[in-house]
Design a protein around this motif. Structure first.
Motif, mmCIF file in Angstrom:
data_model
loop_
_atom_site.group_PDB
_atom_site.id
_atom_site.type_symbol
_atom_site.label_atom_id
_atom_site.label_comp_id
_atom_site.label_asym_id
_atom_site.label_seq_id
_atom_site.Cartn_x
_atom_site.Cartn_y
_atom_site.Cartn_z
ATOM 1 N N LEU A 191 7.790 -5.883 -9.361
ATOM 2 C CA LEU A 191 8.168 -4.485 -10.071
ATOM 3 C C LEU A 191 7.299 -3.513 -8.924
ATOM 4 C CD1 LEU A 191 9.737 -2.796 -11.783
ATOM 5 C CD2 LEU A 191 7.930 -3.318 -13.761
ATOM 6 N N HIS A 224 0.697 -1.138 0.096
ATOM 7 C CA HIS A 224 0.195 -0.095 0.052
ATOM 8 C C HIS A 224 0.900 1.241 0.095
ATOM 9 C CE1 HIS A 224 -3.589 2.190 0.631
ATOM 10 N NE2 HIS A 224 -4.010 1.798 1.599
ATOM 11 N N GLY A 253 5.752 -0.351 -7.557
ATOM 12 C CA GLY A 253 5.426 0.831 -8.426
ATOM 13 C C GLY A 253 4.700 0.676 -9.655
ATOM 14 N N PHE A 254 4.287 -0.750 -9.720
ATOM 15 C CA PHE A 254 3.458 -1.230 -10.812
ATOM 16 C C PHE A 254 2.507 -1.983 -10.586
ATOM 17 C CE2 PHE A 254 4.863 -1.114 -15.464
ATOM 18 C CZ PHE A 254 5.777 -0.093 -15.486
ATOM 19 N N ARG A 269 -4.868 -2.634 -7.517
ATOM 20 C CA ARG A 269 -6.076 -3.522 -7.543
ATOM 21 C C ARG A 269 -7.029 -2.875 -8.475
ATOM 22 N NH1 ARG A 269 -8.158 -6.554 -3.920
ATOM 23 N NH2 ARG A 269 -6.514 -7.892 -3.956
ATOM 24 N N LYS A 294 7.698 -16.545 -10.951
ATOM 25 C CA LYS A 294 6.686 -16.576 -9.777
ATOM 26 C C LYS A 294 7.432 -17.133 -8.332
ATOM 27 C CE LYS A 294 2.552 -15.801 -11.363
ATOM 28 N NZ LYS A 294 2.500 -14.314 -11.143
HETATM 29 N N1 CMC Z 1 5.054 -6.868 -10.654
HETATM 30 C C1 CMC Z 1 4.976 -8.322 -10.958
HETATM 31 N N2 CMC Z 1 3.907 -8.928 -11.064
HETATM 32 C C2 CMC Z 1 2.823 -8.187 -10.876
HETATM 33 C C3 CMC Z 1 2.734 -6.876 -10.263
HETATM 34 C C4 CMC Z 1 4.130 -6.330 -9.845
HETATM 35 N N3 CMC Z 1 4.207 -5.193 -9.464
HETATM 36 N N4 CMC Z 1 1.366 -6.554 -9.453
HETATM 37 C C5 CMC Z 1 0.659 -7.607 -9.984
HETATM 38 N N5 CMC Z 1 1.542 -8.636 -10.613
HETATM 39 C C6 CMC Z 1 0.921 -9.768 -11.275
HETATM 40 C C7 CMC Z 1 0.354 -10.833 -10.286
HETATM 41 O O1 CMC Z 1 1.809 -11.732 -9.801
HETATM 42 C C8 CMC Z 1 -0.493 -11.520 -10.933
HETATM 43 O O2 CMC Z 1 0.087 -12.563 -11.808
HETATM 44 P P1 CMC Z 1 -0.690 -14.049 -12.273
HETATM 45 O O3 CMC Z 1 -2.187 -13.708 -12.908
HETATM 46 O O4 CMC Z 1 0.176 -14.958 -13.197
HETATM 47 O O5 CMC Z 1 -0.729 -14.796 -10.907
HETATM 48 C C9 CMC Z 1 -1.450 -10.598 -11.899
HETATM 49 O O6 CMC Z 1 -0.275 -9.603 -11.854
HETATM 50 C C10 CMC Z 1 -2.412 -9.917 -10.886
HETATM 51 O O7 CMC Z 1 -1.935 -9.546 -9.603
HETATM 52 P P2 CMC Z 1 -2.457 -9.670 -8.351
HETATM 53 O O8 CMC Z 1 -1.674 -9.937 -7.244
HETATM 54 O O9 CMC Z 1 -4.057 -10.522 -8.558
HETATM 55 O O10 CMC Z 1 -3.094 -8.033 -8.266
HETATM 56 P P3 CMC Z 1 -3.846 -7.319 -6.674
HETATM 57 O O11 CMC Z 1 -4.712 -6.462 -7.348
HETATM 58 O O12 CMC Z 1 -4.079 -8.442 -5.768
HETATM 59 O O13 CMC Z 1 -2.498 -6.416 -6.394
HETATM 60 C C11 CMC Z 1 -1.084 -4.880 -5.995
HETATM 61 C C12 CMC Z 1 -2.434 -5.116 -6.693
HETATM 62 C C13 CMC Z 1 -0.883 -3.251 -5.840
HETATM 63 C C14 CMC Z 1 -1.006 -5.330 -4.456
HETATM 64 C C15 CMC Z 1 0.169 -5.402 -6.904
HETATM 65 O O14 CMC Z 1 0.109 -4.871 -8.214
HETATM 66 C C16 CMC Z 1 1.422 -5.006 -6.160
HETATM 67 O O15 CMC Z 1 1.958 -5.901 -5.322
HETATM 68 N N6 CMC Z 1 2.223 -4.059 -6.749
HETATM 69 C C17 CMC Z 1 3.609 -3.542 -6.534
HETATM 70 C C18 CMC Z 1 3.347 -2.989 -5.104
HETATM 71 C C19 CMC Z 1 2.883 -1.553 -5.472
HETATM 72 O O16 CMC Z 1 3.235 -0.759 -6.326
HETATM 73 N N7 CMC Z 1 1.688 -0.943 -4.628
HETATM 74 C C20 CMC Z 1 1.138 0.357 -4.824
HETATM 75 C C21 CMC Z 1 -0.212 0.486 -5.012
HETATM 76 S S1 CMC Z 1 -0.690 2.303 -5.455
HETATM 77 C C22 CMC Z 1 -0.603 3.013 -4.156
HETATM 78 C C23 CMC Z 1 -1.743 2.792 -3.395
HETATM 79 O O17 CMC Z 1 -2.996 3.292 -3.906
HETATM 80 O O18 CMC Z 1 -1.467 2.265 -2.148
#
Ligand code: CMC
Length: 429
Positions: free
Chosen positions: A301, A265, A303-304, A307, A295
């Motif tokens: 990555l 977050h 910052g990428f 949700r 995996k």
């Molecule tokens: N790098 C590599 N792979 C990723 C990333 C990433 N940053 N984010 C998602 N994925 C992959 C994930 O492994 C999954 O792959 P697969 O379908 O093959 O299993 C797919 O993309 C879908 O991801 P998810 O984990 O189901 O997505 P989520 O909605 O649960 O997670 C997130 C969202 C923000 C937690 C996640 O993208 C992440 O950890 N990003 C990096 C941390 C980050 O930058 N967070 C800041 C969010 S913006 C600030 C805020 O509003 O707080």
């Protein structure tokens, strides 16, 4: 005709539920009567398909990359408003006119000092404590100082607490930093703007005059605007859930800060910058991307991805613009990490792994670089985010308390533990 949704089970039963319509965005099936009618719960850990409340504050269309504060696109708010106008908008639903803005700014400004006894709180912490640990503690402790605004059923108390939180957060965040680096606390200066005052409290010292740089102040103000609210994210939901029990606003905001601290977050900009440092050089990007796609590596990555945004985060575009402005102002156009970030973004945006998963840069990809250029140390990044998000948290908390449908938040569960069994006395186990 009122729209209805029907749930049909293959045991022959079926149940009807009202479908609610928002002003924009997806319709919502109102399942509040589900348990009463069927004896069943819904299962949605992570709230992937669950609206936990109704709200009029912020709207996100994640597929289109749209973010609205009270209906206004974030791009327009960032261009035409300063942070305190944005606070007024989020709290009151409308932008202020000149008189309303003056009054609001004056009231916030008059609340910037903290109770003198609160200064002593800091000395209880180790100097090397993470500033977020200090922030959680000190903000929670505000409820021990401001007894005259703790009655959550009194709208006037709620208003005063809101002003106190918005006004005192910069002072407390700057104190956490000064304590950490062993410099004296700087008292607020009420002739400066909200953001200029904060920068002086962070970077000024009593021994000399602090020179305000308007470009840098504007950049900080933009960071605050872009992080001010983001509908029902994890920390906001934490604030709402804490507040739903009737807890006081200072305790609820401390809970929000604790949640924001997590790397998925608010901790993401800190993690993104650390990641850039770790990659170190453009030549290492390929190898790093390989790890991200594996995996088993556990590497993401930072910052990428988001949700909700399955498109470019509109805040990231604005933050990238600010990044250019700040680096130009400081003569850092060739900044190593910025160049690395640009190269990484380009490669990721073209890579099938990221494209197919709709992973785009989020606001934190650039906000770390801007903050670093402003002289803010990495360990303070999430504190700045907390300072910005306080208004969003308090607006959402206020909205919840004023909602006639508000109830204590109490999710149910799918129990998969042991069925009832008897305790075997210790000697016989
Ligand atoms: N790098 C590599 N792979 C990723 C990333 C990433 N940053 N984010 C998602 N994925 C992959 C994930 O492994 C999954 O792959 P697969 O379908 O093959 O299993 C797919 O993309 C879908 O991801 P998810 O984990 O189901 O997505 P989520 O909605 O649960 O997670 C997130 C969202 C923000 C937690 C996640 O993208 C992440 O950890 N990003 C990096 C941390 C980050 O930058 N967070 C800041 C969010 S913006 C600030 C805020 O509003 O707080």
């Amino acid at each position: 005709m009122d729209k209805k949704a029907t749930l049909s089970l293959n045991d022959g039963r079926s149940f009807e539920f009202p479908v609610l319509t928002g002003s924009v965005g997806p319709e919502v099936i109102d399942i509040r009567s589900l348990y009463g009618k069927s004896g069943m719960f819904t299962y949605d850990p992570g709230f992937l398909s669950t609206a936990s409340c109704n709200s009029t504050i912020t709207y996100i269309d994640g597929d289109a990359g749209v973010l609205l504060y009270r209906g206004y696109p974030i791009e327009q708010v960032a261009e035409h408003c300063d942070f305190l106008e944005t606070c007024y908008l989020l709290l009151n639903g409308e932008l202020p006119n000149v008189g309303q803005k003056d009054e609001f700014v004056t009231t916030v400004t008059r609340h910037t000092m903290v109770h003198d006894q609160l200064n002593r709180f800091f000395t209880g912490f180790r100097r090397d404590a993470h500033p977020m640990a200090v922030l959680v503690g000190v903000v929670g402790a505000l409820s021990a100082f401001y007894h005259d605004s703790l009655d959550i059923n009194n709208p006037e108390h709620r208003k005063v607490s809101a002003f106190r939180l918005i006004a005192k957060l910069p002072t407390i965040v700057a104190m956490a930093y000064k304590y950490n680096i062993g410099q004296p606390f700087m008292y607020p200066r009420n002739d400066l703007s909200y953001s200029a005052n904060f920068m002086r409290m962070m970077f000024g010292v009593p021994a000399e005059e602090y020179k305000v740089n308007d470009v840098l102040v504007r950049a900080l103000d933009r960071i605050l605007i872009l992080h001010a609210d983001h509908e029902q994210n994890a920390s906001t939901s934490t604030v709402r859930l804490s507040g739903s029990s009737g807890a006081n606003p200072f305790a609820c905001i401390a809970a929000g800060i604790a949640c924001l601290w997590g790397p998925a977050h608010g901790g993401a900009n800190e993690a993104a910058l650390e990641m850039l440092e770790q990659i170190g050089d453009v030549s290492k990007i390929g190898e790093f991307i390989k790890q991200v796609k594996d995996k088993n590596s556990g590497v993401k990555l930072m910052g990428f991805g988001h949700r909700v945004y399955k498109n470019y985060d509109p805040r990231a575009k604005l933050m990238r613009e600010t990044c250019y402005e700040v680096l130009n102002e400081l003569g850092l156009q060739n900044d190593r990490l910025f160049k690395l970030a640009m190269a990484l973004e380009k490669i990721a945006l073209e890579d099938e792994y990221f494209v197919s998963r709709k992973l785009y840069p989020n606001v934190d990809f650039y906000s770390g670089i801007v903050q670093r250029a402003l002289g803010i140390p990495v360990s303070m990044f999430t504190c700045i985010f907390s300072l910005a998000r306080t208004v969003g948290w308090i607006a959402q908390w206020q909205e919840m308390i004023s909602d006639p449908e508000y109830k204590i938040g109490r999710p149910r569960q799918l129990y998969r533990g042991s069925v009832p069994r008897n305790v075997v006395p210790l000697a016989k186990r």
